[in-house]
Design an enzyme around this catalytic site. Structure first.
Site, short mmCIF file in Angstrom:
data_model
loop_
_atom_site.label_atom_id
_atom_site.label_comp_id
_atom_site.label_asym_id
_atom_site.label_seq_id
_atom_site.Cartn_x
_atom_site.Cartn_y
_atom_site.Cartn_z
N GLU A 62 -1.05 -4.47 -8.57
CA GLU A 62 0.29 -3.89 -8.35
C GLU A 62 1.63 -4.73 -9.02
OE1 GLU A 62 1.72 -4.39 -4.20
OE2 GLU A 62 0.58 -6.11 -3.98
N TRP A 108 13.50 7.34 -2.92
CA TRP A 108 12.28 6.94 -3.41
C TRP A 108 11.58 8.52 -3.52
CZ3 TRP A 108 6.97 7.90 -2.01
CH2 TRP A 108 6.20 7.46 -3.00
N GLU A 114 -7.98 -8.17 -1.83
CA GLU A 114 -6.38 -8.26 -1.80
C GLU A 114 -6.07 -9.02 -3.06
OE1 GLU A 114 -4.25 -7.67 -0.15
OE2 GLU A 114 -2.33 -9.30 -0.32
N ASN A 164 16.40 9.56 5.15
CA ASN A 164 15.06 9.16 4.95
C ASN A 164 13.89 10.04 5.66
OD1 ASN A 164 16.23 7.16 3.60
ND2 ASN A 164 15.52 5.52 5.03
N GLY A 165 12.73 10.20 5.23
CA GLY A 165 11.81 11.03 5.75
C GLY A 165 11.52 12.47 5.15
N ARG A 215 13.12 -2.46 -1.26
CA ARG A 215 12.01 -1.40 -0.47
C ARG A 215 11.69 -0.47 -1.59
NH1 ARG A 215 13.10 -0.52 4.98
NH2 ARG A 215 12.62 1.68 4.70
N HIS A 227 -24.86 -2.03 -8.05
CA HIS A 227 -25.10 -0.60 -7.57
C HIS A 227 -24.01 0.21 -8.54
CE1 HIS A 227 -27.69 -1.83 -4.52
NE2 HIS A 227 -26.71 -2.58 -4.16
N LYS A 237 8.55 -0.87 -0.65
CA LYS A 237 7.87 -1.99 0.44
C LYS A 237 7.27 -1.35 1.62
CE LYS A 237 7.62 -6.17 1.96
NZ LYS A 237 6.25 -6.75 1.35
N LYS A 256 -3.37 -7.45 -5.49
CA LYS A 256 -1.99 -8.40 -5.94
C LYS A 256 -1.98 -7.98 -7.60
CE LYS A 256 -0.18 -8.71 -3.32
NZ LYS A 256 -0.53 -8.37 -1.86
N CYS A 266 12.77 4.99 0.87
CA CYS A 266 14.43 5.24 0.85
C CYS A 266 15.13 4.30 1.72
CB CYS A 266 14.66 6.61 1.24
SG CYS A 266 13.85 7.96 0.23
O1 M6R Z 1 4.35 -2.86 6.11
P1 M6R Z 1 2.66 -2.78 6.06
O2 M6R Z 1 2.12 -3.98 6.31
O3 M6R Z 1 2.41 -1.70 7.10
O4 M6R Z 1 2.48 -2.04 4.75
C1 M6R Z 1 1.37 -1.73 4.51
C2 M6R Z 1 1.08 -1.63 2.96
O5 M6R Z 1 1.84 -0.54 2.33
C3 M6R Z 1 1.41 -2.94 2.37
O6 M6R Z 1 0.60 -4.00 2.53
C4 M6R Z 1 1.19 -2.67 0.80
O7 M6R Z 1 -0.21 -2.56 0.35
C5 M6R Z 1 1.50 -4.25 -0.02
N1 M6R Z 1 2.93 -4.19 -0.23
C6 M6R Z 1 0.75 -4.62 -1.13
O8 M6R Z 1 1.12 -5.77 -1.58
#
Ligand code: M6R
Length: 613
Positions: free
Chosen positions: A493, A79, A486, A105-106, A27, A509, A608, A490, A2
């Site tokens: 997502e 959100w 990673e 927010n929260g 975000r 396995h 984000k 990528k 949010c």
């Molecule tokens: O802001 P942060 O690095 O703590 O965020 C952690 C994850 O939410 C973040 O790395 C997320 O996995 C990425 N946006 C993925 O690309």
């Protein structure tokens, strides 16, 4: 997640608020809303979906005169947590009288009991949200002093909040407060802007005040009066923002993700600049403290983070063990505090987070501090909650990362972790010669990354061959294992292809059962001690009909020969090579998603920074 914007000042509030919400779009959110003070009443417009929908709705709901004359208002991107992303659940929410509007927010954890109590008194709720309960609670507490009403309400709340509140009865002020969810106040000339993220402020002023937990502020056009929830005044410094507004724009690229991929040589140079000691073969990271003796006493490194930051930590684990001969562990931050970790003063806990706001990572920091560990952060956003909570740490200097899919933060995180491991290593068994060699390699990272970026078109051509699969596997060994994780993150997502990362040895396995003719397997097989074994695993996949894309070292024909397609990356130390390798996977994923017509910068359901547990 949010986003909050609030404005009080001299120009029309609606434009500032909508502009601010647009800057917070990155975000991740699914509905938006805005409340203005129109004379002695509060007027609200909301829309599900994008801020553009809200803007359209507001222009059809409100007269041009109202747009011109209202100089105070609050706005929000939501959100969804409690209730779906409908218009009725969008913020701002009003109290029972309709005279008070709140954005939040929260999460209000005890909202059910509060709601039941208010319903018993006759309140009627329109939404399913916890936020509307807080709005009603403030209304219930309001005996003619909005500030006091907000304090009284927040005393009854369990949970986290960043809020902004306006009331038609006190049209000269916004009340804002935080606990566990950031609030930044931009101090302009005759105008004040509140936001959950400095990106919404930077176009108006560079002078900001960061609220601390349990701070509450009375914000007028000319003043910011900060107290604690017991009405005791507190002093918070005005800081200068380091970012400029252009850094949060696309600058000619189709997507922020592509821009940020291309920015990596510069952001890496910024992360590395001034931090290598090419005389001692070590690094100079002021945030780690100046005492080699203090560092020498540490017996273990524990890194915590989530998502991409967790993957960076996993590369860091190899670096600390290899270079510094120190036990190193990685823990998913959400798990950390609930498993009651065994920690002490000789444990070096590094909280890794791009945003510095991830709720689980923040909670892990608090737990580690509680247990007396030596805690520091590795954060990108200056002044973020985790940076301030740890008090000690190293900033990435990667510049604002707007795309939800993290790219430059990861490569800068890994670079800084390598420098931290180098420094620890030099205080232990790592020799000056070894240190010098690695320091020079670290210095060359920006140019290694540039060489991969220069292959963008060729990578796009390869990506075009991998569009039609609904599943993909990423494999690697050693430090290339987290790179495989990673890469899979990528791809999934942003392209919505189901992608899983595995240790190459783990396939046999279980997961290998899923391989069929043509299933993509992306093998990160750069040169290093584990390469031959990875190539062996590639052969096993080929034998079952998989289509293999290899990330290989330039000139490694042995590796090229077992791949259907390959992207070669420059030769480097196996830890350093993780960075160009991941950049190749970022570009690959970007083009797959682009060619599949995906939204890329704001993937569905994602935010984000994840500020709830
Ligand atoms: O802001 P942060 O690095 O703590 O965020 C952690 C994850 O939410 C973040 O790395 C997320 O996995 C990425 N946006 C993925 O690309």
């Amino acid at each position: 997640m949010c986003g909050i914007v609030g404005y009080i000042g001299k120009v029309n509030a609606a434009s500032v608020l909508i502009g601010g919400l647009k800057r917070l779009e990155y975000r991740g959110y699914d509905s938006a809303g805005i409340a203005l003070l129109d004379g002695d009443r509060v007027t609200v417009s909301k829309a599900s979906g994008k801020v553009a929908n809200l803007s359209e709705r507001a222009h059809s709901n409100w007269s041009p005169e109202l747009f011109q004359k209202a100089t105070i208002g609050i706005a929000h991107t939501r959100w969804a947590t409690h209730g779906p992303p409908t218009e009725v659940n969008a913020h701002p929410h009003l109290d029972g009288s309709g005279g008070i509007a709140l954005v939040h927010n929260g999460i209000i954890e005890n909202y059910r009991s509060l709601r039941a109590r208010l319903e018993a008194k006759g309140d009627v709720f329109l939404s399913e949200t916890d936020t509307e309960v807080l709005a009603h609670l403030i209304g219930d507490c309001d005996k003619g002093d909005l500030f006091q009403a907000v304090c009284d309400a927040l005393h009854q709340v369990v949970g986290t909040f960043g809020i902004a509140v306006i009331s038609s009865r006190e049209p000269d002020r916004i009340i804002t407060a935080r606990r566990g969810s950031p609030i930044v106040i931009g101090v302009g000339d005759g105008e004040t802007i509140i936001a959950s993220d400095a990106s919404a402020i930077v176009a108006h002023t560079q002078r900001v005040i960061y609220l601390d937990d349990n701070d509450i502020a009375i914000v007028t056009a000319d003043a910011v009066d900060i107290r604690d929830l017991d009405n005791v005044p507190v002093t918070r410094e005005i800081a200068e923002l380091e970012q400029d507004a252009a850094a949060t724009e696309k600058g000619g690229f189709d997507h922020f993700m592509l821009k940020e991929i291309h920015e990596q040589p510069d952001s890496l140079a910024n992360a590395i600049r001034g931090r290598l000691d090419l005389q001692l073969g070590s690094s100079v990271l002021a945030g780690m403290g100046s005492s080699q003796r203090e560092l020498a006493e540490l017996s273990r490194v524990v890194m915590v983070g989530c998502g991409t930051s967790l993957h960076a930590a996993m590369v860091g684990q190899y670096a600390f063990e290899d270079l510094a001969d120190i036990h190193a562990g990685v823990q998913q931050a959400a798990e950390f505090r609930y498993r009651n970790p065994i920690l002490g003063s000789r444990d070096f806990v590094i909280a890794i987070s791009q945003s510095g706001e991830t709720a689980d990572t923040l909670a892990a920091v608090k737990e580690a501090k509680q247990k007396g560990a030596f805690v520091m952060s590795l954060v990108n956003v200056v002044g973020s909650t985790i940076a301030r909570e740890t008090g000690r740490g190293v900033y990435l200097h990667a510049g604002p990362e707007i795309s939800v899919a993290s790219t430059k933060a990861f490569t800068c995180q890994v670079s800084v972790l390598l420098m931290m491991a180098l420094r620890l290593g030099r205080g232990r068994r790592y020799s000056r010669d070894e240190g010098l060699k690695l320091a020079r390699e670290i210095q060359s990272i920006p140019s290694l990354v540039q060489q991969v970026i220069d292959k963008g078109e060729m990578i796009a051509e390869i990506a075009a061959k991998y569009l039609d699969n609904e599943h993909a596997f990423f494999i690697g060994r050693g430090p290339m294992y987290p790179v495989a994780l990673e890469g899979a993150l990528k791809l999934k997502e942003i392209s919505y292809i189901h992608a899983e990362g595995y240790h190459a040895a783990e396939l046999k396995h279980g997961p290998i059962a899923l391989l069929q003719e043509g299933t993509p397997v992306i093998a990160v097989a750069c040169e290093g001690p584990a390469k031959d074994k990875t190539l062996g695993n590639v052969e096993e996949c080929r034998a079952r009909g998989a289509r293999i894309l290899g990330i290989v070292t330039e000139g490694d024909h042995e590796a090229e020969d077992v791949m259907d397609d390959f992207i070669s990356v420059p030769r480097a130390h196996p830890l350093v090579a993780t960075i160009p390798a991941v950049v190749a996977l970022q570009i690959f994923s970007y083009h797959v998603a682009r060619l599949r017509g995906c939204e890329i910068d704001q993937p569905r359901n994602l935010a984000k920074s994840v500020t709830v547990e």
